[in-house]
Design a protein around this motif. Structure first.
Motif, PDB file in Angstrom:
ATOM      1  N   ARG A  36      39.464  28.667  -6.397  1.00 53.73           N
ATOM      2  CA  ARG A  36      40.100  29.943  -6.758  1.00 53.73           C
ATOM      3  C   ARG A  36      39.861  31.092  -5.429  1.00 53.73           C
ATOM      4  NH1 ARG A  36      37.888  29.486 -11.990  1.00 53.73           N
ATOM      5  NH2 ARG A  36      35.783  30.960 -11.291  1.00 53.73           N
ATOM      6  N   GLU A  37      38.805  31.094  -4.701  1.00 55.23           N
ATOM      7  CA  GLU A  37      38.754  31.642  -3.516  1.00 55.23           C
ATOM      8  C   GLU A  37      39.718  31.173  -2.410  1.00 55.23           C
ATOM      9  OE1 GLU A  37      34.040  33.173  -3.440  1.00 55.23           O
ATOM     10  OE2 GLU A  37      34.527  31.355  -2.048  1.00 55.23           O
ATOM     11  N   GLU A  62      42.232  29.676  -3.163  1.00 55.69           N
ATOM     12  CA  GLU A  62      43.772  30.251  -3.650  1.00 55.69           C
ATOM     13  C   GLU A  62      43.989  31.783  -3.311  1.00 55.69           C
ATOM     14  OE1 GLU A  62      46.155  30.524  -7.797  1.00 55.69           O
ATOM     15  OE2 GLU A  62      44.406  29.419  -7.797  1.00 55.69           O
ATOM     16  N   LYS A  63      42.879  32.540  -3.189  1.00 49.45           N
ATOM     17  CA  LYS A  63      43.044  33.845  -3.295  1.00 49.45           C
ATOM     18  C   LYS A  63      43.303  34.104  -1.571  1.00 49.45           C
ATOM     19  CE  LYS A  63      40.819  35.283  -7.312  1.00 49.45           C
ATOM     20  NZ  LYS A  63      39.384  36.132  -7.967  1.00 49.45           N
ATOM     21  N   ARG A  64      42.611  33.410  -0.740  1.00 51.12           N
ATOM     22  CA  ARG A  64      42.946  33.710   0.742  1.00 51.12           C
ATOM     23  C   ARG A  64      44.296  33.378   1.085  1.00 51.12           C
ATOM     24  NH1 ARG A  64      38.116  30.195   1.046  1.00 51.12           N
ATOM     25  NH2 ARG A  64      36.248  31.602   1.377  1.00 51.12           N
ATOM     26  N   GLY A  65      44.816  32.724   0.309  1.00 48.97           N
ATOM     27  CA  GLY A  65      46.280  32.427   0.844  1.00 48.97           C
ATOM     28  C   GLY A  65      47.259  33.620   0.075  1.00 48.97           C
ATOM     29  N   LEU A  66      46.826  34.439  -0.809  1.00 49.20           N
ATOM     30  CA  LEU A  66      47.342  35.470  -1.229  1.00 49.20           C
ATOM     31  C   LEU A  66      47.021  36.858  -0.424  1.00 49.20           C
ATOM     32  CD1 LEU A  66      47.144  34.686  -5.098  1.00 49.20           C
ATOM     33  CD2 LEU A  66      48.888  34.349  -3.605  1.00 49.20           C
ATOM     34  N   GLU A  67      46.178  37.003   0.363  1.00 49.20           N
ATOM     35  CA  GLU A  67      45.821  37.995   1.364  1.00 49.20           C
ATOM     36  C   GLU A  67      46.963  38.538   2.065  1.00 49.20           C
ATOM     37  OE1 GLU A  67      41.425  38.533   2.565  1.00 49.20           O
ATOM     38  OE2 GLU A  67      42.366  37.001   3.557  1.00 49.20           O
ATOM     39  N   GLN A  68      47.233  39.966   2.042  1.00 57.48           N
ATOM     40  CA  GLN A  68      48.371  40.460   2.746  1.00 57.48           C
ATOM     41  C   GLN A  68      48.023  41.866   3.112  1.00 57.48           C
ATOM     42  OE1 GLN A  68      51.972  40.540   0.539  1.00 57.48           O
ATOM     43  NE2 GLN A  68      51.124  41.340  -1.144  1.00 57.48           N
ATOM     44  N   ARG A 128      46.316  43.393  -0.146  1.00 59.39           N
ATOM     45  CA  ARG A 128      45.381  42.455  -0.991  1.00 59.39           C
ATOM     46  C   ARG A 128      44.419  41.576  -0.146  1.00 59.39           C
ATOM     47  NH1 ARG A 128      48.478  39.070  -5.342  1.00 59.39           N
ATOM     48  NH2 ARG A 128      46.509  39.145  -6.507  1.00 59.39           N
ATOM     49  N   THR A 139      40.627  39.299  -0.404  1.00 63.72           N
ATOM     50  CA  THR A 139      39.593  38.605  -1.135  1.00 63.72           C
ATOM     51  C   THR A 139      38.133  39.566  -1.135  1.00 63.72           C
ATOM     52  OG1 THR A 139      38.655  37.644   0.941  1.00 63.72           O
ATOM     53  CG2 THR A 139      40.635  36.414  -0.309  1.00 63.72           C
TER      54      THR A 139
END
Length: 435
Positions: free
Chosen positions: A179-180, A182-188, A203, A205
């Motif tokens: 899940r971490e 996956e969240k790294r790819g959502l950072e912005q 966003r 992590t």
């Protein structure tokens, strides 16, 4: 039939009665949630796709059951779908044999029926349990459901979310790392100009968000402590509006970035990075026109340009009438660490209002851009942001008498404050006891 408030006017209730009435209505709302979830599940059952045109939703003129429920309740189809999901997970099941079986989530169902949970809270719990059911196993899911159903009543949704995050990690510890990732790819981090303001949204992590949160909150906490513990009578900043917490968060972010740009010992690749303010030389002197900032579309006032030109972290680009560069900074635009220590020894903090050293910057008295002011002790003064703005915006002048750390700082008010313009002593000397 519309429910009517039949009690006394709410404003006439005592504190205890007001709280009691509010609790009673909230309990009634939770009871309604439980009933509505069961009704939604039954509507969905009678609107099964295999029933075709004869399904309940279609006979009522709706495409599916969530559309029917949303239209009736005045909510979104997403809310209606979540209500159906809660109802289906907490209603007794009917087996193929025709016999009744317990609900799929009996502990959540019991908490709903006892008016301990809202449908929203029940849906959040069910969502977590269903997502990790295969990986966690039946026994772990049952233990977690019982625990959550017991702990959730009385919690706000924000508090419940924190509880669910920990329950998720307990149920599926092997899923934390994926899940971490996956969240790294959502950072912005998005930066844009909107209506003359600079808007930042993003966003991060937990790994990257934690240092940002800690640094900003540390600065805000220090500011709040300084305000609370200030022994002065509070009149120094009485004309400045009190900053809200969210505004203080913005101030803290700006201070961190200013520090990074001005720090000579940082290992960040910031060499040559600077904020460039462009203004016509005559406009800077006369206070007319406006200025621009490199990289920012919206123009700024001359007053803002002057404040930025006077700040050590800003390089100003002053242009003549033909746009030619008159002054592009000097060899040393920032006061050194030793100079700052010496000035803090002389001024004791803000030379004007006396706030502690942690809340001040060293500013040029003769401005860096407009006046070609040198970066030396005789031209430096420690000021907090509020006093810095007050001096430049309202026409105050500063005079230094003496040399080095024994010099005295005088603030000369504008005529509209004191027609005689009597100098006012500032700095540490203002508070020294002279026998």
């Amino acid at each position: 039939m519309r429910a009517v408030w039949s009690g006394p006017d709410a404003a006439s209730l005592s504190d205890s009665d007001l709280v009691a009435v509010n609790e009673r209505y909230c309990r009634m709302q939770r009871m309604l949630d439980a009933d509505r979830a069961q009704l939604a599940a039954e509507i969905a059952r009678r609107s099964r796709p295999e029933l075709g045109p004869g399904s309940l939703a279609k006979t009522q003129g709706f495409r599916n059951p969530t559309a029917l429920i949303a239209a009736t309740a005045g909510t979104s189809t997403g809310d209606a779908a979540r209500l159906v999901k809660v109802g289906e997970a907490t209603a007794p099941r009917q087996l193929l044999s025709g016999e009744k079986a317990p609900a799929r989530h009996p502990h959540v169902a019991a908490a709903l029926q006892e008016a301990g949970l809202t449908a929203q809270a029940a849906g959040a719990i069910i969502g977590i349990l269903d997502r990790v059911a295969l990986r966690a196993g039946h026994e772990a899911i049952e233990v977690a459901e019982k625990t959550l159903a017991e702990q959730a009543p009385g919690l706000s949704m924000d508090q419940l979310h924190r509880l669910l995050v920990h329950a998720d990690a307990w149920l599926d510890p092997d899923g934390v790392a994926p899940r971490e990732d996956e969240k790294r790819g959502l950072e912005q981090l998005i930066m844009r100009e909107v209506d003359g303001m600079f808007e930042i949204t993003g966003r991060l992590t937990p790994e990257h968000g934690a240092p940002v949160k800690v640094a900003i909150e540390a600065l805000v906490s220090a500011e709040m402590r300084a305000t609370r513990d200030d022994p002065r009578d509070g009149t120094a900043d009485s004309d400045a509006p009190r900053r809200s917490v969210v505004q203080m968060h913005a101030d803290a972010l700006v201070r961190l970035c200013e520090h990074a740009l001005g720090c000579s010992q940082t290992d960040l690749p910031l060499q040559g990075a600077a904020v460039i303010v462009r203004i016509d030389h005559d406009n800077l002197i006369n206070g007319t026109g406006y200025a621009t900032i490199d990289g920012i579309t919206a123009p700024v006032s001359v007053a803002t340009a002057r404040r930025m030109a006077a700040a050590g972290e800003i390089i100003s680009c002053v242009l003549d009438g033909t746009g030619q560069i008159l002054d592009w900074g000097r060899t040393r635009r920032l006061f050194s660490r030793n100079q700052r220590l010496a000035l803090l020894e002389r001024d004791g903090g803000c030379a004007m209002c006396g706030v502690p050293p942690g809340h001040v910057k060293v500013h040029h008295i003769r401005w860096w851009a407009r006046d070609a002011g040198p970066t030396d002790l005789a031209n430096g003064v420690c000021l907090c942001e509020s006093c810095h703005h007050r001096i430049h915006d309202n026409g105050w002048e500063i005079r230094i008498d003496g040399i080095g750390i024994s010099a005295k700082v005088w603030f000369i008010p504008p005529p509209h404050v004191d027609p005689a313009r009597t100098p006012r002593l500032g700095g540490r000397a203002k508070y020294d006891y002279a026998a």
